[in-house]
Design an enzyme around this catalytic site. Sequence first.
Site, PDB file in Angstrom:
ATOM      1  N   ARG A  38      61.492  -6.847 -66.614  1.00  0.00           N
ATOM      2  CA  ARG A  38      62.161  -7.379 -67.811  1.00  0.00           C
ATOM      3  C   ARG A  38      61.790  -8.848 -68.023  1.00  0.00           C
ATOM      4  O   ARG A  38      61.498  -9.278 -69.143  1.00  0.00           O
ATOM      5  CB  ARG A  38      63.675  -7.220 -67.668  1.00  0.00           C
ATOM      6  N   VAL A  86      75.640  -9.862 -67.472  1.00  0.00           N
ATOM      7  CA  VAL A  86      75.136  -8.643 -66.826  1.00  0.00           C
ATOM      8  C   VAL A  86      75.825  -7.430 -67.453  1.00  0.00           C
ATOM      9  O   VAL A  86      76.818  -7.574 -68.176  1.00  0.00           O
ATOM     10  CB  VAL A  86      75.373  -8.666 -65.301  1.00  0.00           C
ATOM     11  N   PRO A  89      78.947  -1.410 -67.098  1.00  0.00           N
ATOM     12  CA  PRO A  89      79.015  -0.008 -67.535  1.00  0.00           C
ATOM     13  C   PRO A  89      80.357   0.642 -67.223  1.00  0.00           C
ATOM     14  O   PRO A  89      81.207   0.042 -66.564  1.00  0.00           O
ATOM     15  CB  PRO A  89      77.909   0.659 -66.717  1.00  0.00           C
ATOM     16  N   GLU A 157      80.706 -12.020 -76.699  1.00  0.00           N
ATOM     17  CA  GLU A 157      79.646 -12.064 -77.711  1.00  0.00           C
ATOM     18  C   GLU A 157      79.928 -11.013 -78.790  1.00  0.00           C
ATOM     19  O   GLU A 157      80.171  -9.857 -78.479  1.00  0.00           O
ATOM     20  CB  GLU A 157      78.293 -11.811 -77.050  1.00  0.00           C
ATOM     21  N   PHE A 158      79.866 -11.448 -80.043  1.00  0.00           N
ATOM     22  CA  PHE A 158      80.165 -10.529 -81.147  1.00  0.00           C
ATOM     23  C   PHE A 158      78.924 -10.122 -81.928  1.00  0.00           C
ATOM     24  O   PHE A 158      79.041  -9.482 -82.975  1.00  0.00           O
ATOM     25  CB  PHE A 158      81.185 -11.170 -82.095  1.00  0.00           C
ATOM     26  N   CYS A 272      78.273  -0.308 -76.672  1.00  0.00           N
ATOM     27  CA  CYS A 272      79.573  -0.976 -76.532  1.00  0.00           C
ATOM     28  C   CYS A 272      80.787  -0.171 -76.968  1.00  0.00           C
ATOM     29  O   CYS A 272      81.791  -0.137 -76.245  1.00  0.00           O
ATOM     30  CB  CYS A 272      79.550  -2.277 -77.312  1.00  0.00           C
ATOM     31  N   PHE A 273      80.751   0.452 -78.149  1.00  0.00           N
ATOM     32  CA  PHE A 273      81.991   1.000 -78.703  1.00  0.00           C
ATOM     33  C   PHE A 273      82.680   1.965 -77.741  1.00  0.00           C
ATOM     34  O   PHE A 273      83.847   1.808 -77.411  1.00  0.00           O
ATOM     35  CB  PHE A 273      81.734   1.701 -80.045  1.00  0.00           C
ATOM     36  N   ARG A 342      71.058   3.538 -76.338  1.00  0.00           N
ATOM     37  CA  ARG A 342      72.235   3.788 -75.502  1.00  0.00           C
ATOM     38  C   ARG A 342      73.358   4.402 -76.341  1.00  0.00           C
ATOM     39  O   ARG A 342      73.715   3.888 -77.383  1.00  0.00           O
ATOM     40  CB  ARG A 342      72.687   2.476 -74.839  1.00  0.00           C
TER      41      ARG A 342
HETATM   42  P1  NAI Z   1      71.637  -5.051 -70.590  1.00  0.00           P
HETATM   43  O1  NAI Z   1      71.745  -3.897 -69.680  1.00  0.00           O
HETATM   44  O2  NAI Z   1      70.632  -5.053 -71.696  1.00  0.00           O
HETATM   45  O3  NAI Z   1      71.341  -6.372 -69.717  1.00  0.00           O
HETATM   46  C1  NAI Z   1      71.994  -6.690 -68.534  1.00  0.00           C
HETATM   47  C2  NAI Z   1      70.967  -7.309 -67.585  1.00  0.00           C
HETATM   48  O4  NAI Z   1      71.654  -7.823 -66.453  1.00  0.00           O
HETATM   49  C3  NAI Z   1      69.942  -6.302 -67.048  1.00  0.00           C
HETATM   50  O5  NAI Z   1      68.630  -6.747 -67.377  1.00  0.00           O
HETATM   51  C4  NAI Z   1      70.172  -6.327 -65.516  1.00  0.00           C
HETATM   52  O6  NAI Z   1      68.977  -6.201 -64.777  1.00  0.00           O
HETATM   53  C5  NAI Z   1      70.789  -7.692 -65.334  1.00  0.00           C
HETATM   54  N1  NAI Z   1      71.559  -7.824 -64.103  1.00  0.00           N
HETATM   55  C6  NAI Z   1      72.514  -6.988 -63.598  1.00  0.00           C
HETATM   56  N2  NAI Z   1      73.009  -7.490 -62.449  1.00  0.00           N
HETATM   57  C7  NAI Z   1      72.368  -8.665 -62.225  1.00  0.00           C
HETATM   58  C8  NAI Z   1      72.449  -9.656 -61.206  1.00  0.00           C
HETATM   59  N3  NAI Z   1      73.329  -9.544 -60.199  1.00  0.00           N
HETATM   60  N4  NAI Z   1      71.622 -10.735 -61.276  1.00  0.00           N
HETATM   61  C9  NAI Z   1      70.746 -10.857 -62.302  1.00  0.00           C
HETATM   62  N5  NAI Z   1      70.636  -9.965 -63.302  1.00  0.00           N
HETATM   63  C10 NAI Z   1      71.441  -8.879 -63.263  1.00  0.00           C
HETATM   64  O7  NAI Z   1      73.091  -5.310 -71.159  1.00  0.00           O
HETATM   65  P2  NAI Z   1      73.518  -5.985 -72.559  1.00  0.00           P
HETATM   66  O8  NAI Z   1      73.442  -5.017 -73.672  1.00  0.00           O
HETATM   67  O9  NAI Z   1      72.819  -7.290 -72.697  1.00  0.00           O
HETATM   68  O10 NAI Z   1      75.052  -6.242 -72.297  1.00  0.00           O
HETATM   69  C11 NAI Z   1      75.500  -7.221 -71.386  1.00  0.00           C
HETATM   70  C12 NAI Z   1      76.995  -7.390 -71.577  1.00  0.00           C
HETATM   71  O11 NAI Z   1      77.261  -7.852 -72.903  1.00  0.00           O
HETATM   72  C13 NAI Z   1      77.800  -6.099 -71.419  1.00  0.00           C
HETATM   73  O12 NAI Z   1      79.023  -6.419 -70.819  1.00  0.00           O
HETATM   74  C14 NAI Z   1      78.030  -5.652 -72.853  1.00  0.00           C
HETATM   75  O13 NAI Z   1      79.210  -4.905 -72.975  1.00  0.00           O
HETATM   76  C15 NAI Z   1      78.167  -6.978 -73.571  1.00  0.00           C
HETATM   77  N6  NAI Z   1      77.823  -6.945 -74.988  1.00  0.00           N
HETATM   78  C16 NAI Z   1      76.751  -6.229 -75.436  1.00  0.00           C
HETATM   79  C17 NAI Z   1      76.412  -6.237 -76.777  1.00  0.00           C
HETATM   80  C18 NAI Z   1      75.238  -5.455 -77.272  1.00  0.00           C
HETATM   81  O14 NAI Z   1      75.102  -5.342 -78.487  1.00  0.00           O
HETATM   82  N7  NAI Z   1      74.381  -4.915 -76.423  1.00  0.00           N
HETATM   83  C19 NAI Z   1      77.178  -7.012 -77.752  1.00  0.00           C
HETATM   84  C20 NAI Z   1      78.231  -7.769 -77.175  1.00  0.00           C
HETATM   85  C21 NAI Z   1      78.535  -7.713 -75.843  1.00  0.00           C
END
Ligand code: NAI
Length: 480
Positions: A38, A86, A89, A157-158, A272-273, A342
Amino acid sequence: MVKICCIGAGYVGGPTMAVIALKCPSVEVVVVDISAPRIAAWNSDHLPIYEPGLDDVVKECRGRNLFFSTDVEKHVAEADIVFVSVNTPTKTRGLGAGKAADLTYWESAARMIADVSKSDKIVVEKSTVPVKTAEAIEKILTHNSKGINYQILSNPEFLAEGTAIKDLFNPDRVLIGGRETPEGQKAIQALADVYGQWVPKERILATNLWSAELSKLAANAFLAQRISSVNAMSALCEATGADVSQVSYAVGTDTRIGPKFLNASVGYGGSCFQKDILNLVYICECNGLPEVANYWKQVIQINDYQKSRFVNRVVSSMFNTVSGKKIAVLGFAFKKDTGDTRETPAIDVCKGLLGDNARLSIYDPQVNEDQIQRDLTMKKFDWDHPTHLQPMSPTSLKQVSVVWDAYEATKDAHGVCILTEWDEFKGLDFQKIYDNMQKPAFIFDGRNIVNAEKLREIGFIVYSIGKPLDKWLKDMPAVA
Ligand code: NAI
């Protein structure tokens, strides 16, 4: 120079930090992740996520004050502000399985921060977490603090995928929750100063920690509830001859309700939802509020109902069987302008059609074959565990082919299902598609994006969600 480090280079961490770096040239931003592929992608010409406008922002700042690295510990140690973005899930096993948020990644990030820190830090919850997570994080950090002071902030984050850069440039609000102590307020101000470089002051809201944490879950629950409400109405529209577009327009002109987010569809998706509502349901249950939990659960149930209703409609319209028939699936991402799959409704719809033995030919402008095969072979919730930690399924679904062209997908097909509202689908040459399909030729528009009347003139039998039914469809009622 303020130093920011963001743990997690995903859909949120990457774009959010890129915009902070763009808007705050005097801040150094390093995004770190344990996933080497990544990070390599973030450092390449092919970013790991597709988001309109993101490439330009990254190109402008990368190497200037925006960096991507796998050296998590070094950059956390050097930072003044550490964002934790991070994945959180849904738990797949143990206490709260299927509902509660799995905070394993969060906790290990917090323990690592405690291990490597040598200076005071503001730790910012960017991930969506259960209300009261900040308390747990605070405990982990302070019990391992070696005299270092930590302030925990909640800054949910929104942004919406597909419009992330636009949303980050011009957010409706930035929410910052912190402790109601002088140190807590100082930390809120420090983060507000970062956002204040481009976000108007009145849009930066300061609250206590628990309000900020809960507001994110509440916002997603309200948004999903609107979709489920209009989708529930769409079923009633089909049964009565009302038109859901007319109903939602009429309803949305009431200023108390508003016109946005009232489009009927095959169902909501995205990471998310569902996850956040399940989490909310779990929190309600843990707090002895089963009625409130059941209320929110219904939002998910209607979403599941809408997907199975769509599959039933496809099968029943085509003489009650799609066995051996070729069905073209246009769109696999959970919404347009993203490659994110997802929880996309396409997964459940495709699985439903495969369950009736259909042959699927899938085209999505941003989703590749590997991803689609993985999604269709994965168990529910597997998707939200980092792919580098996931065993890849060797199974290749023989009934599924993935192609790079809508005309190829629809060639010789008996039916077409539109499952993502990509703009390019609106401009397809449907006469050409019709000429190359088996007859009768069906279109099931799961996003209400095509002009049904024009398609009927060509000769298609058309199903649009929540719209008055063709005589054909009326004569072949779907059993929900
Ligand atoms: P994602 O799965 O795309 O990214 C998370 C990243 O964290 C992954 O690349 C993973 O390798 C990394 N990671 C996990 N554990 C780690 C560690 N110990 N050290 C370093 N890196 C680590 O997830 P996404 O979509 O960015 O979501 C992140 C958070 O934001 C979640 O809680 C989600 O609910 C929230 N969120 C997501 C939105 C979206 O549209 N995707 C919008 C608003 C909030």
